[in-house]
Design an enzyme around this catalytic site. Structure first.
Site, PDB file in Angstrom:
ATOM      1  N   ASP A  42      55.634  34.747  71.091  1.00 52.69           N
ATOM      2  CA  ASP A  42      54.613  34.968  70.775  1.00 52.69           C
ATOM      3  C   ASP A  42      55.004  35.700  69.047  1.00 52.69           C
ATOM      4  OD1 ASP A  42      52.231  35.632  69.843  1.00 52.69           O
ATOM      5  OD2 ASP A  42      52.118  37.505  71.067  1.00 52.69           O
ATOM      6  N   ARG A  46      50.905  35.098  63.369  1.00 50.88           N
ATOM      7  CA  ARG A  46      52.028  35.849  62.563  1.00 50.88           C
ATOM      8  C   ARG A  46      53.452  36.043  61.608  1.00 50.88           C
ATOM      9  NH1 ARG A  46      52.031  40.147  66.975  1.00 50.88           N
ATOM     10  NH2 ARG A  46      51.394  38.677  67.754  1.00 50.88           N
ATOM     11  N   ARG A  55      48.600  28.662  60.463  1.00 51.41           N
ATOM     12  CA  ARG A  55      48.780  28.926  61.711  1.00 51.41           C
ATOM     13  C   ARG A  55      49.661  27.541  62.160  1.00 51.41           C
ATOM     14  NH1 ARG A  55      47.431  33.195  64.401  1.00 51.41           N
ATOM     15  NH2 ARG A  55      47.363  32.283  66.318  1.00 51.41           N
ATOM     16  N   HIS A  59      52.943  27.481  63.642  1.00 49.99           N
ATOM     17  CA  HIS A  59      53.813  26.255  65.773  1.00 49.99           C
ATOM     18  C   HIS A  59      54.955  25.652  65.140  1.00 49.99           C
ATOM     19  CE1 HIS A  59      50.576  28.474  66.765  1.00 49.99           C
ATOM     20  NE2 HIS A  59      49.499  27.997  66.556  1.00 49.99           N
ATOM     21  N   SER A  87      48.364  28.707  77.584  1.00 50.76           N
ATOM     22  CA  SER A  87      47.904  29.904  78.462  1.00 50.76           C
ATOM     23  C   SER A  87      46.398  29.157  78.617  1.00 50.76           C
ATOM     24  CB  SER A  87      47.981  30.959  78.028  1.00 50.76           C
ATOM     25  OG  SER A  87      46.645  31.641  76.873  1.00 50.76           O
ATOM     26  N   ASN A  90      44.050  30.361  76.313  1.00 51.02           N
ATOM     27  CA  ASN A  90      44.372  29.939  74.502  1.00 51.02           C
ATOM     28  C   ASN A  90      43.109  28.531  74.249  1.00 51.02           C
ATOM     29  OD1 ASN A  90      48.373  30.248  74.489  1.00 51.02           O
ATOM     30  ND2 ASN A  90      46.487  31.381  73.799  1.00 51.02           N
ATOM     31  N   ARG A 210      59.575  38.522  75.840  1.00 55.89           N
ATOM     32  CA  ARG A 210      58.390  38.352  74.797  1.00 55.89           C
ATOM     33  C   ARG A 210      59.168  38.970  73.134  1.00 55.89           C
ATOM     34  NH1 ARG A 210      51.840  38.573  76.358  1.00 55.89           N
ATOM     35  NH2 ARG A 210      51.491  38.273  73.882  1.00 55.89           N
TER      36      ARG A 210
HETATM   37  C1  IPE Z   1      50.571  34.977  75.173  1.00 60.02           C
HETATM   38  O1  IPE Z   1      50.189  34.386  73.913  1.00 60.02           O
HETATM   39  C2  IPE Z   1      51.062  33.124  75.606  1.00 60.02           C
HETATM   40  C3  IPE Z   1      51.321  32.173  74.756  1.00 60.02           C
HETATM   41  C4  IPE Z   1      52.610  32.570  74.461  1.00 60.02           C
HETATM   42  C5  IPE Z   1      51.146  30.067  75.016  1.00 60.02           C
HETATM   43  P1  IPE Z   1      48.318  34.518  73.310  1.00 60.02           P
HETATM   44  O2  IPE Z   1      48.905  34.495  71.893  1.00 60.02           O
HETATM   45  O3  IPE Z   1      47.546  33.581  73.689  1.00 60.02           O
HETATM   46  O4  IPE Z   1      48.747  36.662  73.769  1.00 60.02           O
HETATM   47  P2  IPE Z   1      46.957  37.378  73.648  1.00 60.02           P
HETATM   48  O5  IPE Z   1      46.208  36.726  73.257  1.00 60.02           O
HETATM   49  O6  IPE Z   1      48.435  38.450  72.458  1.00 60.02           O
HETATM   50  O7  IPE Z   1      47.858  38.209  75.060  1.00 60.02           O
HETATM   51  C1  IPE Z   2      52.590  32.020  70.380  1.00 60.47           C
HETATM   52  O1  IPE Z   2      52.113  32.478  68.812  1.00 60.47           O
HETATM   53  C2  IPE Z   2      51.862  30.375  70.445  1.00 60.47           C
HETATM   54  C3  IPE Z   2      50.765  30.481  71.455  1.00 60.47           C
HETATM   55  C4  IPE Z   2      49.900  30.818  72.011  1.00 60.47           C
HETATM   56  C5  IPE Z   2      50.227  28.820  71.342  1.00 60.47           C
HETATM   57  P1  IPE Z   2      50.006  32.581  68.583  1.00 60.47           P
HETATM   58  O2  IPE Z   2      49.973  31.502  68.097  1.00 60.47           O
HETATM   59  O3  IPE Z   2      49.831  34.009  69.646  1.00 60.47           O
HETATM   60  O4  IPE Z   2      50.630  33.881  67.255  1.00 60.47           O
HETATM   61  P2  IPE Z   2      49.798  35.263  66.876  1.00 60.47           P
HETATM   62  O5  IPE Z   2      50.410  36.063  67.714  1.00 60.47           O
HETATM   63  O6  IPE Z   2      48.875  35.075  66.629  1.00 60.47           O
HETATM   64  O7  IPE Z   2      50.274  35.346  65.783  1.00 60.47           O
HETATM   65 MG    MG Z   3      49.618  35.754  70.000  1.00 61.82          MG
END
Ligand code: IPE
Ligand code: IPE
Ligand code: MG
Length: 264
Positions: A42, A46, A55, A59, A87, A90, A210
């Protein structure tokens, strides 16, 4: 961002050479490495925003971290490494980000398959990959077949994964077995449920990491995490590296796992 590496010829010693100051690398007990380490990756978004990037760039940087952690787990002799990549929730993100992720998954998998093969890694997927866009699905299925006979580390990629969907699916599969006369309600125990999960046959994760500081599971491995140890770091996933992993394992090795019993 360099994502395409031909291969990695490091050994344990060269891969873990020069640990940073302050990390007690010598205290690592190599006979007590978790069998299954799981990562909730995660903070890509950010991380990118903090440096004025899109973003999507976050990734891409996250893929580089994933590659490093996979290599680290192979060198450590981990049996199973799993990673939460996408997820069931997502899908609610803007279509452009979802499309970019699906494209990135397919491209990275094509790029990295030679390395995974060289490392004898067996790839499995947690989640319903049949619902993914065609190219991503096809590339994943190809990789599944190409590595199915491998005997090294299992890499379990959670893509279109949600623990509630997984448990509902297990209930459905068991109900089908009962309806078809293959089992009876009385025979449905914990092992029967576990055998219908995407993780069937894999040990539960002893350690779940995490990144980005969030204190939640976000619908990840609700069943399998029953006795997992959690390691949460505020580091964003693209900044998480082999030394972060070592710190997580050192922390794990310092924990007192009681499984409901009493301290010895
Ligand atoms: C959890 O991250 C899912 C993955 C890392 C793929 P999210 O960014 O989707 O989770 P929330 O929304 O902060 O709970
Ligand atoms: C985790 O990073 C990757 C996926 C969920 C695919 P995020 O995309 O959730 O990054 P933040 O949480 O918005 O920073
Ligand atoms: Mg996230």
């Amino acid at each position: 961002m360099a994502v395409n590496h031909v291969y990695d010829d490091s050994t344990f010693e060269t891969f873990f050479a020069n640990p940073p100051e302050g990390l007690e690398f010598d205290a690592l007990d190599r006979s007590r490495i978790p069998r299954h380490i799981s990562c909730i990756m995660d903070g890509n978004g950010r991380w990118a925003t903090a440096q004025g990037l899109s973003r999507g760039e976050g990734h891409k940087a996250g893929i580089v971290s994933l590659r490093e952690i996979i290599t680290a787990c192979v060198r450590l002799g981990v049996e199973v490494m799993s990673a939460y990549a996408f997820s069931t929730e997502n899908w609610h993100r803007p279509a452009a980000e979802v499309n970019l992720l699906m494209h990135l998954f397919a491209q990275t998998f094509v790029d990295e398959l030679p390395l995974l093969k060289r490392e004898n890694v067996r790839v499995v997927f947690l989640g319903d990959i049949s619902a993914l866009p065609k190219r991503t699905r096809e590339v994943f299925e190809y990789g599944l077949n190409e590595t199915a006979h491998h005997t090294g580390m299992v890499l379990a990629l959670a893509v279109n994964y949600g623990a509630r969907a997984e448990l509902a699916r297990a209930a459905r599969l068991l109900a089908e077995d009962v309806a078809a006369g293959r089992t009876t309600p009385d025979a449905i125990d914990e092992a029967a449920v576990a055998s219908k999960l995407y993780t069937a046959g894999l040990p539960d994760p002893e350690l779940i990491i995490r990144t980005s500081g969030e204190l939640r599971l976000s619908n990840y491995l609700l069943w399998q995490a029953a006795y997992s140890e959690f390691y949460i770091t505020s580091t964003y996933w693209p900044d998480f590296d082999r030394w972060g992993l070592i710190d997580a394992i050192l922390t794990y090795q310092g924990r007192d796992r009681r499984f409901g019993g009493i301290h010895e």
